[in-house]
Design an enzyme around this catalytic site. Structure first.
Site, PDB file in Angstrom:
ATOM      1  N   ASP A  29       0.852  -1.196   0.000  1.00 53.22           N
ATOM      2  CA  ASP A  29       0.000   0.000   0.000  1.00 53.22           C
ATOM      3  C   ASP A  29       0.887   1.245   0.000  1.00 53.22           C
ATOM      4  OD1 ASP A  29      -3.204   0.497   1.040  1.00 53.22           O
ATOM      5  OD2 ASP A  29      -1.821   2.187   1.108  1.00 53.22           O
ATOM      6  N   HIS A  45     -11.450  -7.124 -12.942  1.00 55.89           N
ATOM      7  CA  HIS A  45     -12.082  -5.956 -12.310  1.00 55.89           C
ATOM      8  C   HIS A  45     -13.458  -6.319 -11.767  1.00 55.89           C
ATOM      9  CE1 HIS A  45     -12.971  -1.707 -11.532  1.00 55.89           C
ATOM     10  NE2 HIS A  45     -14.215  -2.078 -11.810  1.00 55.89           N
ATOM     11  N   ASN A  86     -12.845  -3.408   2.638  1.00 54.43           N
ATOM     12  CA  ASN A  86     -13.764  -2.286   2.808  1.00 54.43           C
ATOM     13  C   ASN A  86     -14.772  -2.320   1.667  1.00 54.43           C
ATOM     14  OD1 ASN A  86     -12.482  -1.187   5.111  1.00 54.43           O
ATOM     15  ND2 ASN A  86     -10.936  -0.213   3.817  1.00 54.43           N
ATOM     16  N   GLY A  92     -15.113   3.224   4.054  1.00 57.38           N
ATOM     17  CA  GLY A  92     -13.858   3.847   3.661  1.00 57.38           C
ATOM     18  C   GLY A  92     -13.280   3.336   2.355  1.00 57.38           C
ATOM     19  N   HIS A  99     -10.290  -5.400  -3.219  1.00 61.69           N
ATOM     20  CA  HIS A  99      -8.934  -5.669  -2.729  1.00 61.69           C
ATOM     21  C   HIS A  99      -8.998  -6.052  -1.263  1.00 61.69           C
ATOM     22  CE1 HIS A  99      -9.841  -1.371  -2.388  1.00 61.69           C
ATOM     23  NE2 HIS A  99      -9.160  -1.398  -1.253  1.00 61.69           N
TER      24      HIS A  99
HETATM   25  P1  5GP Z   1      -9.652   1.309   0.309  1.00 65.42           P
HETATM   26  O1  5GP Z   1      -9.703   2.619   1.040  1.00 65.42           O
HETATM   27  O2  5GP Z   1     -10.365   1.402  -1.035  1.00 65.42           O
HETATM   28  O3  5GP Z   1     -10.100   0.129   1.114  1.00 65.42           O
HETATM   29  O4  5GP Z   1      -8.131   1.036   0.024  1.00 65.42           O
HETATM   30  C1  5GP Z   1      -7.442   1.618  -1.041  1.00 65.42           C
HETATM   31  C2  5GP Z   1      -5.984   1.592  -0.670  1.00 65.42           C
HETATM   32  O5  5GP Z   1      -5.226   1.857  -1.834  1.00 65.42           O
HETATM   33  C3  5GP Z   1      -5.604   2.648   0.367  1.00 65.42           C
HETATM   34  O6  5GP Z   1      -5.075   2.019   1.523  1.00 65.42           O
HETATM   35  C4  5GP Z   1      -4.575   3.507  -0.367  1.00 65.42           C
HETATM   36  O7  5GP Z   1      -3.515   3.928   0.458  1.00 65.42           O
HETATM   37  C5  5GP Z   1      -4.099   2.592  -1.477  1.00 65.42           C
HETATM   38  N1  5GP Z   1      -3.669   3.290  -2.666  1.00 65.42           N
HETATM   39  C6  5GP Z   1      -4.273   4.371  -3.255  1.00 65.42           C
HETATM   40  N2  5GP Z   1      -3.600   4.735  -4.359  1.00 65.42           N
HETATM   41  C7  5GP Z   1      -2.531   3.883  -4.462  1.00 65.42           C
HETATM   42  C8  5GP Z   1      -1.466   3.768  -5.411  1.00 65.42           C
HETATM   43  O8  5GP Z   1      -1.351   4.504  -6.377  1.00 65.42           O
HETATM   44  N3  5GP Z   1      -0.561   2.780  -5.179  1.00 65.42           N
HETATM   45  C9  5GP Z   1      -0.665   1.922  -4.124  1.00 65.42           C
HETATM   46  N4  5GP Z   1       0.287   0.992  -4.004  1.00 65.42           N
HETATM   47  N5  5GP Z   1      -1.665   1.998  -3.217  1.00 65.42           N
HETATM   48  C10 5GP Z   1      -2.588   2.962  -3.388  1.00 65.42           C
HETATM   49 ZN    ZN Z   2     -10.146  -2.250 -11.836  1.00 67.21          ZN
END
Ligand code: 5GP
Ligand code: ZN
Length: 113
Positions: A29, A45, A86, A92, A99
């Site tokens: 992350d 996807h 999530n 969130g 994922h």
């Molecule tokens: P969500 O909030 O959708 O459950 O998790 C999305 C995650 O993706 C977040 O923890 C965020 O830090 C991570 N994330 C967002 N943009 C990027 C990116 O460009 N690269 C990586 N490696 N992680 C990302």
């Molecule tokens: Zn996608």
């Protein structure tokens, strides 16, 4: 292609990959919330958990078992780690491609924020 994780899968956006096979990729992350914070992402996807169908059961099983394998490789199998999906805004979710977060390396409190 507008989906961030599809773009990472396609190699258009860099990420620090820690695992990949024909159905999954896992990468660190970008904003880690623990010493280990890996995201396990299906190549296919699917926007949210609400969009999963019975045909995805094996894929989701592979994601969860990969989380356990990565945590075990890092030495967290016995001490403990957390897995999180999530789903949608109140939880969130910010990237609408399913994922699994895998967090470890510190004591994680419960309930989460
Ligand atoms: P969500 O909030 O959708 O459950 O998790 C999305 C995650 O993706 C977040 O923890 C965020 O830090 C991570 N994330 C967002 N943009 C990027 C990116 O460009 N690269 C990586 N490696 N992680 C990302
Ligand atoms: Zn996608």
């Amino acid at each position: 292609m507008s989906c961030l994780f599809c773009r990472i899968i396609a190699g258009e956006i860099p990420a620090t990959k820690v695992f990949e096979d024909d159905e999954l990729i896992a990468f660190n992350d970008i904003n880690p919330q623990a010493p280990m914070h890996v995201l396990i992402v299906p190549r296919q996807h699917v926007a949210t958990l609400n969009d999963l169908e019975s045909g995805h059961d094996s894929l989701v099983g592979s994601m969860i078992r990969r989380a356990a394998a990565i945590a075990s490789e890092r030495g967290f199998a016995d001490s403990g780690y957390r897995t999180v999906f999530n789903c949608n805004a109140a939880a969130g979710q910010t990237v609408f491609h399913v994922h699994l977060h895998v967090l470890g390396g510190r004591t994680l409190t419960w309930p989460p924020g």
